[in-house]
Design a protein around this motif. Structure first.
Motif, short mmCIF file in Angstrom:
data_model
loop_
_atom_site.label_atom_id
_atom_site.label_comp_id
_atom_site.label_asym_id
_atom_site.label_seq_id
_atom_site.Cartn_x
_atom_site.Cartn_y
_atom_site.Cartn_z
N GLU A 87 1.18 -2.71 -8.32
CA GLU A 87 2.64 -2.78 -8.23
C GLU A 87 3.25 -2.06 -9.45
O GLU A 87 4.21 -1.30 -9.34
CB GLU A 87 3.08 -4.24 -8.20
N GLY A 88 2.64 -2.32 -10.62
CA GLY A 88 3.14 -1.69 -11.86
C GLY A 88 2.94 -0.18 -11.83
O GLY A 88 3.83 0.58 -12.23
N VAL A 89 1.78 0.23 -11.34
CA VAL A 89 1.50 1.68 -11.28
C VAL A 89 2.52 2.36 -10.36
O VAL A 89 3.13 3.38 -10.72
CB VAL A 89 0.06 1.94 -10.76
N TYR A 132 -2.09 -6.16 -1.53
CA TYR A 132 -1.37 -4.88 -1.64
C TYR A 132 -0.78 -4.37 -0.33
O TYR A 132 -0.17 -3.31 -0.32
CB TYR A 132 -2.28 -3.82 -2.26
N THR A 133 -0.99 -5.10 0.76
CA THR A 133 -0.54 -4.55 2.05
C THR A 133 0.96 -4.25 2.07
O THR A 133 1.40 -3.35 2.78
CB THR A 133 -0.90 -5.49 3.23
N ASN A 134 1.71 -4.96 1.27
CA ASN A 134 3.16 -4.70 1.26
C ASN A 134 3.52 -3.38 0.62
O ASN A 134 4.65 -2.92 0.73
CB ASN A 134 3.89 -5.81 0.51
N PHE A 135 2.55 -2.81 -0.10
CA PHE A 135 2.86 -1.56 -0.82
C PHE A 135 2.35 -0.31 -0.11
O PHE A 135 2.68 0.79 -0.49
CB PHE A 135 2.25 -1.61 -2.23
N ILE A 136 1.49 -0.53 0.89
CA ILE A 136 0.87 0.63 1.55
C ILE A 136 1.58 0.89 2.86
O ILE A 136 1.63 0.03 3.74
CB ILE A 136 -0.65 0.38 1.83
N ARG A 153 1.98 -1.55 6.01
CA ARG A 153 3.03 -2.46 5.54
C ARG A 153 3.68 -3.13 6.74
O ARG A 153 4.10 -2.46 7.68
CB ARG A 153 4.07 -1.66 4.77
N PRO A 154 3.71 -4.48 6.75
CA PRO A 154 4.30 -5.16 7.90
C PRO A 154 5.77 -4.78 8.05
O PRO A 154 6.42 -4.41 7.08
CB PRO A 154 4.17 -6.65 7.55
N HIS A 155 6.26 -4.89 9.32
CA HIS A 155 7.69 -4.67 9.54
C HIS A 155 8.49 -5.62 8.66
O HIS A 155 8.02 -6.70 8.31
CB HIS A 155 8.04 -4.99 11.00
N GLU A 156 9.69 -5.23 8.39
CA GLU A 156 10.58 -6.04 7.53
C GLU A 156 10.67 -7.48 8.06
O GLU A 156 10.55 -8.44 7.30
CB GLU A 156 11.96 -5.37 7.53
#
Ligand SMILES: NC(=O)c1ccc[n+]([C@@H]2O[C@H](COP(=O)([O-])OP(=O)(O)OC[C@H]3O[C@@H](n4cnc5c(N)ncnc54)[C@H](O)[C@@H]3O)[C@@H](O)[C@H]2O)c1
Ligand SMILES: Nc1nc(=O)c(N)c(NC[C@H](O)[C@H](O)[C@H](O)COP(=O)(O)O)[nH]1
Length: 656
Positions: free
Chosen positions: A556-558, A587-591, A647-650
């Motif tokens: 997340e920081g990177v 990390y799935t929320n970031f990919i 990344r899951p739908h909103e």
């Protein structure tokens, strides 16, 4: 629940980016490093100026520039010598009474060169004295700039000023602009009738430079110029230039008596500090035809020897942008265009513009010709032709810069895998899994992302270039380097021995890619020389201070740090450690997307695998670690490309 040891959330920059290409006299290259990301938009519509037009607009013909020894004229000589002796500070001269002409100076230089032949090192400046290179430069009519004959040697004569020389006014007007970067005018005297002017110059390194006043208000939106302070007094070389304008106009150039005999530095040093106006005038003329600065820059780089002869080894796209600025301000409605058939469309990567197909075939066949000087500009041998097949299937998985969340970039995982999910035969061993079509696809994907990220394991194993080598991409016959993706290397402990010979830096020097940003942890020991060296190439070290519970850098920081440096999309290519980690649930929320090239081979159990942690359901039974959604499989040559979204739908994320 995961524990985050967040020491600080913002990126720490050890120093402001420093680009050795620039000095006080130049604004920093906006694309050169973190902290200077904002790129002035280069857009704007004007008819495409033809190559012929570009050729017609050259400054001088060879005939015009033939070296004619100045015709001595008694009255003129008298006035010249008077002027040469007239030096209020230093009377008398330590130079021969009769100055040499240019041919004489060149002959002398050649004799000296011969005498020094054995002592000669292989410095690049000497390399530019190769007659074959001079010939290539002179013969070539396709470059945007046209060097006058013997330019590199004459530049050296006018730099060294070891003897007083007398040249015709024509010669002076032709060659002086190419060496004026060395000199700073101190004062000027004119004779009463105005026929004779004496200008006193000192070497640029004698003059100190100061920081610009910080109190002066800057126009809105304008960043302060980063001025490097120079102490001055570094070189005590001084000359006077006596111009006599009459029936036989001549110019005499000689050291003043108080001057040192030689400069304290070489010509390259000054060329790095400041670009000469001869070279920049060619760039300015080209920009007035409505070409993009990045495109002009790339075209210049297609003739590295000529560029070097003209003192342009250290030319940057910012120099071209600066010299174009006046015309662009006066012509704001003009849409700037690139030189040949490729365009960079923001968010759409490299695209072929109309009618480019024929032109590109011409360029490719030109490559196979034996003599580069007979052909179109020599394109690098590693160029890849633009994909002839449709890559539309990728579209839904690619970054859409229009709808980005500001805090994080679009993240695409893209790698090539065997049937048994191995990406190489063993750690440290590069293994080709992509066929030719998939390779083109990978480079197309690179053109669609602002950055390409890999772990240090991959850098050590593969010594990768991490640039986009598709025809039309920066350095590959068209668009400038600023459209190349930024390589990012995750190297928390500074294991990578960054060196000018590594491919990423060579690629950057050749104008075919950008220098890398290396992500390190706060404790990493970075040698200050390595730091300065990398910055000099336009790269940098980014210190990230966020860890996860295993004391590993927290992605997340990177990703946040990259976004804060202007990176809107990043393609993560590997290797096994990086990819496996990013496929974990945390990390799935970031990919955003995953694009995997599957190869029809089993690499075996010793290979490097991509495999996230196993997952157990609520009853403790094993569950699939990750199921990408909106999956599409597309055959491409011998490979199959699997595209999916992660990344899951909103709504899903909000638990609806
Ligand atoms: N087929 C493909 O598409 C492909 C792509 C890339 C690499 N490869 C291959 O993969 C192999 C390299 O894989 P690898 O797993 O050895 O190396 P890697 O490239 O994944 O790098 C791993 C290193 O990166 C650093 N790192 C990564 N994530 C980190 C984090 N969160 N915190 C701290 N440090 C972190 C660590 O130093 C770690 O040792 C090579 O053989 C290469 O050829 C194949
Ligand atoms: N798409 C893909 N197919 C492969 O068969 C393979 N071996 C890689 N490997 C990826 C790895 O990151 C490499 O190091 C870089 O692809 C090399 O990058 P360059 O070509 O040097 O720019 N990637």
């Amino acid at each position: 629940m995961e524990l985050n040891f967040t020491i600080a959330s913002r990126i720490c920059r050890p120093h402001q980016p420093h680009n050795m290409d620039h000095d006080a006299d130049h604004a920093p290259d906006p694309a050169s490093g973190p902290g200077s990301w904002s790129i002035a938009p280069e857009n704007g519509s004007i008819g495409r100026a033809s190559a012929a037009q570009a050729r017609d607009d050259v400054d001088h013909t060879e005939e015009e520039l033939e070296l004619v020894p100045p015709v001595p004229h008694e009255a003129m000589h008298e006035a010249m010598h008077e002027a040469m002796d007239e030096d209020p500070q230093h009377s008398g001269s330590d130079h021969p009474a009769t100055p040499m002409n240019l041919s004489g100076a060149l002959e002398k230089q050649a004799r000296q060169a011969e005498a020094n032949a054995n002592a000669n090192d292989s410095s690049s400046e000497n390399a530019t004295n190769d007659p074959a290179i001079e010939e290539l430069g002179e013969k070539s009519g396709l470059a945007l700039f046209n060097n006058p004959p013997n330019l590199s040697r004459i530049r050296r004569v006018l730099f060294e000023c070891s003897d007083a020389i007398e040249i015709s006014l024509d010669e002076y007007q032709t060659y002086w602009p190419f060496i004026d970067n060395v000199w700073v005018k101190q004062r000027s005297n004119s004779s009463k009738e105005g026929h004779c002017t004496t200008d006193y110059y000192m070497c640029r390194l004698r003059r100190p430079t100061h920081r610009t006043s910080e109190t002066r208000p800057l126009p809105e939106g304008k960043r302060p110029r980063k001025k490097r302070v120079r102490e001055g007094g570094m070189c005590n070389f001084q000359i006077k230039v006596v111009r006599f304008e009459g029936a036989y106009s001549t110019v005499t150039i000689a050291r003043t008596p108080g001057s040192s005999d030689v400069h304290s530095h070489d010509l390259d040093f000054i060329d790095r500090v400041k670009r000469n106006s001869g070279l920049m005038e060619s760039a300015r003329k080209e920009s007035c035809k409505g070409y993009l600065p990045s495109s002009i820059y790339t075209k210049f780089q297609e003739y590295p020897e000529m560029l070097s002869e003209a003192g342009g080894r250290f030319l940057t796209v910012t120099d071209v942008r600066n010299v174009s600025a006046k015309w662009r301000i006066q012509n704001p409605e003009v849409k700037l265009i690139p030189h040949d058939g490729y365009e960079y469309q923001k968010g759409h990567g490299i695209v072929r513009s109309q009618g480019a197909a024929e032109r590109s075939n011409e360029t490719i066949s030109a490559q196979s010709r034996v003599h580069p000087q007979d052909s179109a500009p020599a394109l690098p041998p590693d160029i890849l032709s633009f994909p002839q097949f449709s890559l539309d299937f990728l579209q839904p998985y690619l970054p859409n810069h229009a709808d980005r969340r500001g805090e994080f970039p679009h993240v695409t995982l893209s790698y090539a895998s065997s049937m048994d999910s191995k990406i190489s035969l063993r750690a440290g061993m590069q293994t080709v899994l992509s066929g030719p079509e998939a390779k083109l696809m990978t480079h197309y994907l690179r053109s669609r992302h602002d950055a390409i990220l890999i772990g240090v394991g991959t850098v050590l194993a593969d010594n990768p270039g991490l640039n986009c080598r598709l025809e039309g991409a920066g350095g590959f016959g068209g668009l400038g380097r600023m459209w190349q993706p930024r390589p990012v290397v995750i190297d928390p402990t500074g294991r990578w021995p960054v060196h000018p010979d590594c491919r990423m830096l060579r690629t950057a020097v050749e104008g075919k890619g950008k220098a890398p940003w290396v992500v390190v942890s706060p404790g990493a020991q970075i040698n200050p020389q390595t730091l300065m060296m990398l910055k000099g190439y336009g790269g940098d070290f980014l210190r990230i201070v966020e860890y996860n519970q295993h004391w590993r850098l927290h992605w997340e920081g990177v990703l946040r740090a990259l976004a804060s440096e202007g990176i809107k999309s990043v393609m993560i290519e590997g290797g096994g450690t990086v990819l496996s980690e990013l496929l974990n649930p945390e990390y799935t929320n970031f990919i955003d997307s995953i694009i995997v090239t599957v190869a029809p081979t089993y690499l075996g159990s010793g290979g490097v695998s991509v495999s996230p942690h196993s997952k157990l359901d609520q009853e403790g039974n094993p569950n699939a670690a990750l199921n990408p959604r909106e999956v599409k499989w597309t055959p491409l040559g011998q490979n199959v490309i699997m595209c999916g979204k992660i990344r899951p739908h909103e709504e899903e994320r909000r638990g609806e």
